[in-house]
Design a protein around this motif. Structure first.
Motif, PDB file in Angstrom:
ATOM      1  N   ALA A 340     -15.124  -6.217   4.631  1.00  9.57           N
ATOM      2  CA  ALA A 340     -16.325  -5.448   4.965  1.00  9.57           C
ATOM      3  C   ALA A 340     -17.053  -6.110   6.120  1.00  9.57           C
ATOM      4  O   ALA A 340     -16.998  -7.337   6.296  1.00  9.57           O
ATOM      5  CB  ALA A 340     -17.256  -5.326   3.767  1.00  9.57           C
ATOM      6  N   THR A 341     -17.724  -5.281   6.911  1.00 10.95           N
ATOM      7  CA  THR A 341     -18.643  -5.750   7.937  1.00 10.95           C
ATOM      8  C   THR A 341     -19.955  -5.016   7.712  1.00 10.95           C
ATOM      9  O   THR A 341     -20.005  -3.784   7.781  1.00 10.95           O
ATOM     10  CB  THR A 341     -18.114  -5.476   9.348  1.00 10.95           C
ATOM     11  N   VAL A 342     -21.005  -5.769   7.409  1.00  4.50           N
ATOM     12  CA  VAL A 342     -22.280  -5.187   7.005  1.00  4.50           C
ATOM     13  C   VAL A 342     -23.300  -5.371   8.122  1.00  4.50           C
ATOM     14  O   VAL A 342     -23.553  -6.499   8.564  1.00  4.50           O
ATOM     15  CB  VAL A 342     -22.804  -5.848   5.721  1.00  4.50           C
ATOM     16  N   THR A 343     -23.901  -4.291   8.584  1.00  3.44           N
ATOM     17  CA  THR A 343     -24.961  -4.382   9.590  1.00  3.44           C
ATOM     18  C   THR A 343     -26.251  -4.827   8.910  1.00  3.44           C
ATOM     19  O   THR A 343     -26.707  -4.215   7.941  1.00  3.44           O
ATOM     20  CB  THR A 343     -25.184  -3.025  10.280  1.00  3.44           C
ATOM     21  N   VAL A 344     -26.815  -5.915   9.417  1.00  5.52           N
ATOM     22  CA  VAL A 344     -28.061  -6.434   8.853  1.00  5.52           C
ATOM     23  C   VAL A 344     -29.164  -6.362   9.918  1.00  5.52           C
ATOM     24  O   VAL A 344     -29.249  -5.379  10.635  1.00  5.52           O
ATOM     25  CB  VAL A 344     -27.860  -7.850   8.280  1.00  5.52           C
ATOM     26  N   GLY A 345     -30.006  -7.384  10.040  1.00  6.51           N
ATOM     27  CA  GLY A 345     -31.100  -7.338  11.001  1.00  6.51           C
ATOM     28  C   GLY A 345     -30.754  -8.017  12.316  1.00  6.51           C
ATOM     29  O   GLY A 345     -29.590  -8.295  12.612  1.00  6.51           O
ATOM     30  N   ASN A 346     -31.799  -8.311  13.076  1.00  5.29           N
ATOM     31  CA  ASN A 346     -31.654  -8.889  14.411  1.00  5.29           C
ATOM     32  C   ASN A 346     -31.521 -10.401  14.318  1.00  5.29           C
ATOM     33  O   ASN A 346     -32.392 -11.081  13.783  1.00  5.29           O
ATOM     34  CB  ASN A 346     -32.878  -8.510  15.257  1.00  5.29           C
ATOM     35  N   SER A 347     -30.410 -10.935  14.827  1.00 13.67           N
ATOM     36  CA  SER A 347     -30.120 -12.360  14.851  1.00 13.67           C
ATOM     37  C   SER A 347     -30.025 -12.968  13.451  1.00 13.67           C
ATOM     38  O   SER A 347     -30.791 -13.846  13.075  1.00 13.67           O
ATOM     39  CB  SER A 347     -31.178 -13.121  15.664  1.00 13.67           C
ATOM     40  N   PRO A 348     -29.041 -12.514  12.662  1.00 18.75           N
ATOM     41  CA  PRO A 348     -28.851 -13.103  11.333  1.00 18.75           C
ATOM     42  C   PRO A 348     -28.392 -14.549  11.433  1.00 18.75           C
ATOM     43  O   PRO A 348     -27.504 -14.873  12.209  1.00 18.75           O
ATOM     44  CB  PRO A 348     -27.770 -12.215  10.708  1.00 18.75           C
ATOM     45  N   TYR A 349     -28.995 -15.414  10.618  1.00 21.57           N
ATOM     46  CA  TYR A 349     -28.646 -16.833  10.628  1.00 21.57           C
ATOM     47  C   TYR A 349     -28.099 -17.292   9.284  1.00 21.57           C
ATOM     48  O   TYR A 349     -26.923 -17.486   9.106  1.00 21.57           O
ATOM     49  CB  TYR A 349     -29.889 -17.662  10.983  1.00 21.57           C
ATOM     50  N   GLY A 350     -28.992 -17.477   8.321  1.00 22.68           N
ATOM     51  CA  GLY A 350     -28.588 -18.040   7.041  1.00 22.68           C
ATOM     52  C   GLY A 350     -28.058 -16.999   6.082  1.00 22.68           C
ATOM     53  O   GLY A 350     -28.385 -15.816   6.161  1.00 22.68           O
ATOM     54  N   VAL A 351     -27.238 -17.445   5.126  1.00 24.45           N
ATOM     55  CA  VAL A 351     -26.699 -16.552   4.094  1.00 24.45           C
ATOM     56  C   VAL A 351     -26.522 -17.352   2.803  1.00 24.45           C
ATOM     57  O   VAL A 351     -26.129 -18.525   2.829  1.00 24.45           O
ATOM     58  CB  VAL A 351     -25.368 -15.912   4.531  1.00 24.45           C
ATOM     59  N   ALA A 352     -26.854 -16.713   1.689  1.00 21.48           N
ATOM     60  CA  ALA A 352     -26.666 -17.327   0.376  1.00 21.48           C
ATOM     61  C   ALA A 352     -26.314 -16.242  -0.622  1.00 21.48           C
ATOM     62  O   ALA A 352     -26.782 -15.103  -0.511  1.00 21.48           O
ATOM     63  CB  ALA A 352     -27.934 -18.060  -0.071  1.00 21.48           C
ATOM     64  N   ALA A 353     -25.487 -16.584  -1.607  1.00 17.72           N
ATOM     65  CA  ALA A 353     -25.073 -15.639  -2.638  1.00 17.72           C
ATOM     66  C   ALA A 353     -25.629 -16.075  -3.979  1.00 17.72           C
ATOM     67  O   ALA A 353     -25.655 -17.267  -4.299  1.00 17.72           O
ATOM     68  CB  ALA A 353     -23.550 -15.549  -2.701  1.00 17.72           C
TER      69      ALA A 353
END
Length: 370
Positions: A340-353
């Motif tokens: 999958a490729t998910v469109t998020v916001g402008n300049s995504p940096y961090g990610v946590a699950a």
């Protein structure tokens, strides 16, 4: 709009974002948290405990994924089952590092531009508190019990230790220059802080909240991860285009693995057999076999300019933020295929699950209860 990336600076459109001292503030990474493996976890059987309930991880119950959008001042909330954005939450200025509490109830976000940590309630997707920390907070990580949050303050050359019971700073620990990421060891005994400006990784004793020594870390360490057994640290050096494997007990560099231009984040798989590296220049994820210390696979997540920055790894997925593309890529860790490729916001940096949902089965019933 493509956002230029550099270890010691980036741009907001055409305007450089600077620290109060006038120095370009560093790009950040997120500290990465490793999650429970999926599958059956059964209590050990013995005459004394034969009636004890079993514990299982419900298939597909991997909760939500949280992505910080630095130029939107928001966090995207993604359903991990559907890979769809289900909420967008306003937070502080220029959010970067993000982590989820072990019980899955709170998300902690480092708001780099407003020098604070936002606390998000996952049940309501509302911000329930903000905590002032040092200047330009970036990477964050929690102790295994969720009691303390460690925040790397790139503009203060310090780590704030936040007591999550009171949402107050319990200690401020001086470290090296421009700390940008932090990783707590699986046993909770130490926190490792990548100091991009001084070429070191500071080791904080979590009992005393003091930095006790430094590990060698190349020219510009920006990402750090610790193996599940706590024996080794994997350190991404953006300038040297490599990952160093350091034995934490002795400080010995066991291997240096070339990975390509601009490695920014590194994360260990739950079983510790693979280390995943987000490499900015070519736009890929390099997979390092932790037994041979060699690259075993390379996954392209976009063309040069998509800028894969940070990762979160679970037993079910590898999540990679692409700053330049404004997307989150989801990779199957078993096949290393993009699912999958998910469109998020402008300049995504961090990610946590979020942690996977645990349920129990009573001896008198076969149906799980949450």
């Amino acid at each position: 709009m493509h956002i230029l990336r550099r270890t010691y600076g980036r741009t907001r459109g055409d305007t450089a974002v600077r620290q109060p001292t006038g120095a370009l503030r560093p790009v950040v990474r997120v500290g990465i948290g490793l999650l429970l493996a999926s599958g059956l976890l059964t209590a050990s059987a013995s005459p004394a405990s034969a009636a004890a309930p079993s514990v299982i991880v419900l298939p597909g119950a991997s909760g939500h994924v949280y992505v910080t959008n630095q130029l939107d001042d928001t966090v995207s909330v993604i359903d991990a089952r559907t890979n769809k954005v289900v909420a967008t939450v306003p937070v502080g200025s220029a959010p970067e590092g993000v982590t989820v509490s072990p019980d899955g109830r709170h998300v902690y976000i480092a708001d780099n531009g407003s020098a604070e940590v936002s606390v998000l309630d996952t049940r309501t997707n509302k911000i329930v508190g903000t905590v002032p920390v040092g200047k330009s907070p970036s990477g964050v990580d929690l102790s295994p019990d969720g009691r303390f949050l460690y925040v790397a303050n790139g503009g203060s050359n310090s780590v704030s230790v936040l007591d999550t019971r009171t949402n107050r700073v319990a200690a401020s620990v001086p470290v090296g220059t421009s700390p940008v990421s932090v990783a707590v060891s699986p046993d909770g005994a130490a926190a490792y802080v990548a100091n991009a400006g001084s070429g070191s990784v500071s080791v904080i004793d979590t009992r005393t909240h003091r930095a006790v020594r430094d590990l060698p870390a190349g020219r510009s360490p920006v990402g750090v991860a610790v193996t599940p057994d706590g024996g080794s640290a994997y350190i991404a050096d953006e300038v040297a285009a490599s990952v160093s494997v350091v034995e934490v007990r002795t400080g010995t560099v066991r291997a240096t693995v070339p990975v390509g231009d601009g490695p920014f984040d590194v994360a260990l798989g739950p079983d510790g057999r693979s280390a995943y590296v987000a490499v900015l220049g070519p736009g890929n994820v390099s997979v390092i076999d932790t037994r041979s210390h060699r690259i075993s696979a390379t996954v392209s997540v976009g063309s040069p300019g998509t800028d894969p920055f940070n990762m979160a790894v679970t037993s079910n997925a590898i999540y990679v933020t692409e700053q330049g593309a404004g997307t989150l890529t989801v990779i199957d860790p078993k096949t290393l295929k993009i699912v999958a490729t998910v469109t998020v916001g402008n300049s995504p940096y961090g990610v946590a699950a979020s942690p996977q949902r645990l349920s129990t089965i009573s001896p008198s019933t076969s149906r799980p209860r949450a």
